[in-house]
Scaffold this active site. Structure first.
Site, PDB file in Angstrom:
ATOM      1  N   GLY A  11       0.783  -1.240   0.000  1.00 57.17           N
ATOM      2  CA  GLY A  11       0.000   0.000   0.000  1.00 57.17           C
ATOM      3  C   GLY A  11       0.807   1.278   0.000  1.00 57.17           C
ATOM      4  O   GLY A  11       0.294   2.331   0.371  1.00 57.17           O
ATOM      5  N   MET A  89      -3.102  -7.041  -7.454  1.00 61.27           N
ATOM      6  CA  MET A  89      -2.417  -8.080  -8.215  1.00 61.27           C
ATOM      7  C   MET A  89      -3.360  -9.149  -8.772  1.00 61.27           C
ATOM      8  O   MET A  89      -3.081 -10.339  -8.671  1.00 61.27           O
ATOM      9  CB  MET A  89      -1.346  -8.736  -7.332  1.00 61.27           C
ATOM     10  CG  MET A  89      -0.275  -7.780  -6.923  1.00 61.27           C
ATOM     11  SD  MET A  89       0.487  -6.988  -8.367  1.00 61.27           S
ATOM     12  CE  MET A  89       1.891  -6.205  -7.617  1.00 61.27           C
ATOM     13  N   ARG A  90      -4.473  -8.712  -9.300  1.00 60.24           N
ATOM     14  CA  ARG A  90      -5.384  -9.660  -9.911  1.00 60.24           C
ATOM     15  C   ARG A  90      -5.884  -9.086 -11.223  1.00 60.24           C
ATOM     16  O   ARG A  90      -6.131  -7.878 -11.309  1.00 60.24           O
ATOM     17  CB  ARG A  90      -6.579  -9.874  -8.983  1.00 60.24           C
ATOM     18  CG  ARG A  90      -6.796 -11.338  -8.741  1.00 60.24           C
ATOM     19  CD  ARG A  90      -8.005 -11.617  -7.935  1.00 60.24           C
ATOM     20  NE  ARG A  90      -8.266 -13.039  -7.953  1.00 60.24           N
ATOM     21  CZ  ARG A  90      -9.443 -13.574  -8.072  1.00 60.24           C
ATOM     22  NH1 ARG A  90     -10.506 -12.812  -8.188  1.00 60.24           N
ATOM     23  NH2 ARG A  90      -9.587 -14.876  -8.075  1.00 60.24           N
ATOM     24  N   HIS A 108       2.256   0.550 -13.016  1.00 54.86           N
ATOM     25  CA  HIS A 108       3.049  -0.644 -13.328  1.00 54.86           C
ATOM     26  C   HIS A 108       4.534  -0.267 -13.294  1.00 54.86           C
ATOM     27  O   HIS A 108       4.924   0.775 -13.827  1.00 54.86           O
ATOM     28  CB  HIS A 108       2.667  -1.174 -14.713  1.00 54.86           C
ATOM     29  CG  HIS A 108       3.422  -2.406 -15.075  1.00 54.86           C
ATOM     30  ND1 HIS A 108       3.114  -3.649 -14.564  1.00 54.86           N
ATOM     31  CD2 HIS A 108       4.515  -2.585 -15.868  1.00 54.86           C
ATOM     32  CE1 HIS A 108       3.967  -4.537 -15.034  1.00 54.86           C
ATOM     33  NE2 HIS A 108       4.831  -3.921 -15.829  1.00 54.86           N
ATOM     34  N   ASP A 140      -7.433  -1.628 -19.643  1.00 54.65           N
ATOM     35  CA  ASP A 140      -8.349  -2.155 -20.668  1.00 54.65           C
ATOM     36  C   ASP A 140      -8.431  -3.665 -20.518  1.00 54.65           C
ATOM     37  O   ASP A 140      -8.012  -4.215 -19.494  1.00 54.65           O
ATOM     38  CB  ASP A 140      -7.937  -1.685 -22.080  1.00 54.65           C
ATOM     39  CG  ASP A 140      -6.636  -2.312 -22.543  1.00 54.65           C
ATOM     40  OD1 ASP A 140      -6.084  -3.153 -21.814  1.00 54.65           O
ATOM     41  OD2 ASP A 140      -6.172  -1.960 -23.644  1.00 54.65           O
ATOM     42  N   VAL A 143      -3.498  -7.205 -20.575  1.00 51.47           N
ATOM     43  CA  VAL A 143      -2.641  -7.122 -19.379  1.00 51.47           C
ATOM     44  C   VAL A 143      -1.663  -5.957 -19.565  1.00 51.47           C
ATOM     45  O   VAL A 143      -0.819  -5.984 -20.463  1.00 51.47           O
ATOM     46  CB  VAL A 143      -1.866  -8.454 -19.168  1.00 51.47           C
ATOM     47  CG1 VAL A 143      -0.921  -8.335 -17.976  1.00 51.47           C
ATOM     48  CG2 VAL A 143      -2.840  -9.595 -18.955  1.00 51.47           C
ATOM     49  N   VAL A 171      10.074   5.349  -5.829  1.00 52.67           N
ATOM     50  CA  VAL A 171      10.128   6.790  -5.549  1.00 52.67           C
ATOM     51  C   VAL A 171       9.399   7.554  -6.655  1.00 52.67           C
ATOM     52  O   VAL A 171       8.612   8.464  -6.397  1.00 52.67           O
ATOM     53  CB  VAL A 171      11.607   7.266  -5.460  1.00 52.67           C
ATOM     54  CG1 VAL A 171      11.693   8.773  -5.349  1.00 52.67           C
ATOM     55  CG2 VAL A 171      12.318   6.588  -4.298  1.00 52.67           C
TER      56      VAL A 171
HETATM   57  C1  GAR Z   1       4.235  -1.256  -7.129  1.00 51.77           C
HETATM   58  O1  GAR Z   1       5.593  -1.311  -7.469  1.00 51.77           O
HETATM   59  C2  GAR Z   1       3.387  -1.303  -8.382  1.00 51.77           C
HETATM   60  O2  GAR Z   1       3.993  -0.671  -9.471  1.00 51.77           O
HETATM   61  C3  GAR Z   1       3.303  -2.777  -8.620  1.00 51.77           C
HETATM   62  O3  GAR Z   1       3.163  -3.346  -7.345  1.00 51.77           O
HETATM   63  C4  GAR Z   1       3.798  -2.516  -6.392  1.00 51.77           C
HETATM   64  C5  GAR Z   1       2.809  -2.216  -5.299  1.00 51.77           C
HETATM   65  O4  GAR Z   1       3.427  -1.559  -4.249  1.00 51.77           O
HETATM   66  N1  GAR Z   1       2.171  -3.103  -9.442  1.00 51.77           N
HETATM   67  C6  GAR Z   1       2.184  -4.061 -10.342  1.00 51.77           C
HETATM   68  O5  GAR Z   1       3.145  -4.781 -10.548  1.00 51.77           O
HETATM   69  C7  GAR Z   1       0.900  -4.223 -11.133  1.00 51.77           C
HETATM   70  N2  GAR Z   1       1.112  -5.012 -12.276  1.00 51.77           N
HETATM   71  P1  GAR Z   1       2.558  -0.843  -3.130  1.00 51.77           P
HETATM   72  O6  GAR Z   1       1.560  -1.870  -2.601  1.00 51.77           O
HETATM   73  O7  GAR Z   1       3.566  -0.483  -2.077  1.00 51.77           O
HETATM   74  O8  GAR Z   1       1.891   0.355  -3.735  1.00 51.77           O
END
Ligand code: GAR
Length: 201
Positions: A11, A89-90, A108, A140, A143, A171
């Site tokens: 989060g 993550m789904r 991402h 969309d 993926v 960051v």
């Molecule tokens: C982040 O690095 C985000 O870019 C990635 O998960 C992490 C979540 O961190 N998202 C993905 O890989 C989506 N495909 P967080 O829970 O600390 O925000």
């Protein structure tokens, strides 16, 4: 605009958005509700810290359709207009994505369209590219394939590890995600096919 957030883990992006909002930098963003799909998600603690209502809707042992039905009902009840995937993550079904067409954004950790999927940092390092970064995009049916709104890049140094690259990119994620959300909520983002135009004031 009324925003619902979906998260699965730590989060930190959710935290970055709430911090910017708390500091008065996201005047058009109203974070209404967090949904996590795992009860262990640390994002819950972030919601508690900022007094944001949250709901755990476990996704394991549930079909995507059933999970999303619960999410959609809750967000409808809360009059949610924009959905932010902050480390969610789904994969969402076409049905859900179309319910909120051009209203769902995701972050991402790569410069899309390079390195979509679950191992973006590793894939970038292994490919030998000298730069990677992060992308905020509309979701969309594919993926990590929706229209790109904003990106930020970082250098990949010699001997870079997945952990060090991930920290550097994070960051930048925390900078561009809140900024993009404010642009979206203030109606400054225009979508023309796969292209996104940001209209100034
Ligand atoms: C982040 O690095 C985000 O870019 C990635 O998960 C992490 C979540 O961190 N998202 C993905 O890989 C989506 N495909 P967080 O829970 O600390 O925000």
């Amino acid at each position: 605009m009324k925003v619902g957030v979906m998260a699965s883990g730590r989060g930190s992006n959710f935290h970055a958005i709430l911090k910017e909002s708390h500091n008065g930098n996201l005047p058009n963003v109203e974070i209404r509700h967090l949904i996590v799909n795992k009860k262990s998600a640390k994002a819950i603690e972030v919601a508690q810290e900022y007094n944001i209502p949250f709901t755990v809707i476990e996704s394991k042992d549930k079909t995507r359709k059933d999970f999303e039905k619960e999410v959609a009902e809750l967000f409808k009840k809360e009059n949610i207009e924009i959905i932010v995937l902050a480390g969610f993550m789904r994969i969402l079904t076409d049905h859900f994505v179309n319910l909120y067409k051009h209203k769902i954004i995701n972050i991402h950790p790569s410069l899309l369209p390079a390195f979509p999927g679950a191992h973006a940092h590793r894939d970038a390092i292994n490919s030998g590219v000298k730069k990677s970064g992060c992308t905020v995009h509309f979701v969309d049916e594919g993926v990590d394939s929706g229209p790109i709104i904003m990106q930020a890049s970082v250098d990949i140094e010699e001997g870079e590890s997945e952990e060090s690259l991930s920290s550097k990119i994070l960051v930048r994620e925390h900078q561009i995600f809140p900024k993009t959300l404010e642009l979206l909520c203030s109606n400054k983002i225009e979508i023309i096919g796969q292209n996104v135009k940001i209209n100034p004031d």
